[in-house]
Design a protein around this motif. Structure first.
Motif, PDB file in Angstrom:
ATOM      1  N   ASP A  55       0.847  -1.198   0.000  1.00  0.00           N
ATOM      2  CA  ASP A  55       0.000   0.000   0.000  1.00  0.00           C
ATOM      3  C   ASP A  55       0.883   1.248   0.000  1.00  0.00           C
ATOM      4  O   ASP A  55       0.650   2.190  -0.759  1.00  0.00           O
ATOM      5  N   ASP A  56       1.898   1.221   0.865  1.00  0.00           N
ATOM      6  CA  ASP A  56       2.722   2.412   1.073  1.00  0.00           C
ATOM      7  C   ASP A  56       3.550   2.771  -0.160  1.00  0.00           C
ATOM      8  O   ASP A  56       3.692   3.950  -0.491  1.00  0.00           O
ATOM      9  N   VAL A  57       4.112   1.762  -0.823  1.00  0.00           N
ATOM     10  CA  VAL A  57       4.942   2.076  -1.988  1.00  0.00           C
ATOM     11  C   VAL A  57       4.084   2.636  -3.119  1.00  0.00           C
ATOM     12  O   VAL A  57       4.501   3.549  -3.845  1.00  0.00           O
ATOM     13  N   LEU A  58       2.876   2.134  -3.268  1.00  0.00           N
ATOM     14  CA  LEU A  58       1.987   2.656  -4.306  1.00  0.00           C
ATOM     15  C   LEU A  58       1.563   4.093  -4.001  1.00  0.00           C
ATOM     16  O   LEU A  58       1.480   4.939  -4.898  1.00  0.00           O
ATOM     17  N   LYS A  59       1.327   4.379  -2.731  1.00  0.00           N
ATOM     18  CA  LYS A  59       0.979   5.749  -2.350  1.00  0.00           C
ATOM     19  C   LYS A  59       2.176   6.682  -2.539  1.00  0.00           C
ATOM     20  O   LYS A  59       2.023   7.823  -2.990  1.00  0.00           O
ATOM     21  N   GLU A  60       3.356   6.169  -2.197  1.00  0.00           N
ATOM     22  CA  GLU A  60       4.564   6.985  -2.348  1.00  0.00           C
ATOM     23  C   GLU A  60       4.790   7.400  -3.794  1.00  0.00           C
ATOM     24  O   GLU A  60       5.230   8.528  -4.070  1.00  0.00           O
ATOM     25  N   PHE A  61       4.451   6.494  -4.715  1.00  0.00           N
ATOM     26  CA  PHE A  61       4.673   6.774  -6.133  1.00  0.00           C
ATOM     27  C   PHE A  61       3.361   7.138  -6.859  1.00  0.00           C
ATOM     28  O   PHE A  61       3.256   7.027  -8.069  1.00  0.00           O
ATOM     29  N   ASN A  62       2.386   7.558  -6.048  1.00  0.00           N
ATOM     30  CA  ASN A  62       1.156   8.175  -6.573  1.00  0.00           C
ATOM     31  C   ASN A  62       0.385   7.300  -7.558  1.00  0.00           C
ATOM     32  O   ASN A  62      -0.093   7.767  -8.597  1.00  0.00           O
ATOM     33  N   ASN A  63       0.238   6.036  -7.217  1.00  0.00           N
ATOM     34  CA  ASN A  63      -0.542   5.145  -8.091  1.00  0.00           C
ATOM     35  C   ASN A  63      -1.212   4.052  -7.262  1.00  0.00           C
ATOM     36  O   ASN A  63      -1.149   2.880  -7.606  1.00  0.00           O
TER      37      ASN A  63
END
Length: 226
Positions: A55-63
């Motif tokens: 979840d966090d990596v996708l939020k970090e990279f805005n997707n």
């Protein structure tokens, strides 16, 4: 009887393998370099743990999307891991060929099966108990698989020793039945100290200490090691 993760090999090598697979998948989805995504997840792992890392990596990279998270989890769990048994573990298991060896490991059935297969544990062990195959309620600290072994081998509990690393769950369920227990002080749980009822009867620092510890527990096995 052996635990698998952080007992026979370093579980972080599995996590690394899974993150690389997820990073490869997300590289196309996010138009980012695989190495950048892997490094972000690896650094996050060592600061906040696995938790919601996809979840966090996708939020970090805005997707972010729930579907992408689900896909990441599936890739992580179903990938064929790039892991191996350390030479020290191989040497220890070779020394124990005169003994009947079993594996007892918790976790997702597919994940743990893939690990055991890649690590060649199905050939090295008499049987591999993946506890979730018997119902999640029979995962450690449940003694279910251990008691099943007693019936399978027609032995008493004090004829069996379990080697594990996690005092939170590995020993507390089986000590009341009289199983011998050894804690290996490696892996993610090595600094955890628990009340006496949770702790193993014996400790070793490395697997190469196991034969001498077994001789201490059972003097009659002296000379049985290859």
């Amino acid at each position: 009887m052996f635990d698998m993760d952080d007992t026979l090999y370093d579980e972080y090598t599995y996590v690394r393998s899974g993150f690389l697979e997820v990073a490869s998948f997300l590289s196309d989805q996010l138009s980012e370099e695989q190495e950048v995504l892997f490094t972000w997840m690896w650094n996050r792992l060592h600061t906040t743990g696995r938790g919601t890392i996809f979840d966090d990596v996708l939020k970090e990279f805005n997707n972010y999307s729930a579907l992408l998270v689900k896909n990441c989890v599936t890739i992580y769990r179903q990938h064929i891991p790039n892991i191996f048994l350390p030479q020290e573990t191989i040497n220890c298991l070779e020394q124990l060929k005169n003994f009947t060896l079993y594996l007892v490991t918790d976790g997702d059935k597919v994940v743990q099966h893939n690990k055991a297969q890649v690590l060649d544990l199905y050939d090295r062990m008499e049987h591999c108990y993946i506890t979730h195959c018997y119902g999640i309620e029979n995962a450690k600290p449940s003694p279910y698989c251990f008691l099943d072994l007693l019936k399978k081998e027609s032995v008493e509990s004090d004829d069996v020793v379990y080697i594990g690393d996690n005092p939170i769950k590995d020993f507390v369920g089986i000590k009341p039945f009289g199983f011998q227990t050894i804690r290996i002080m490696t892996g993610q749980h090595k600094d955890i100290e628990m009340p006496i009822e949770y702790e193993a009867d014996h400790r070793i620092s490395l697997l190469n200490e196991l034969p001498s510890k077994l001789e201490e527990i059972w003097p009659e096995v002296k000379g049985m090691f290859l």
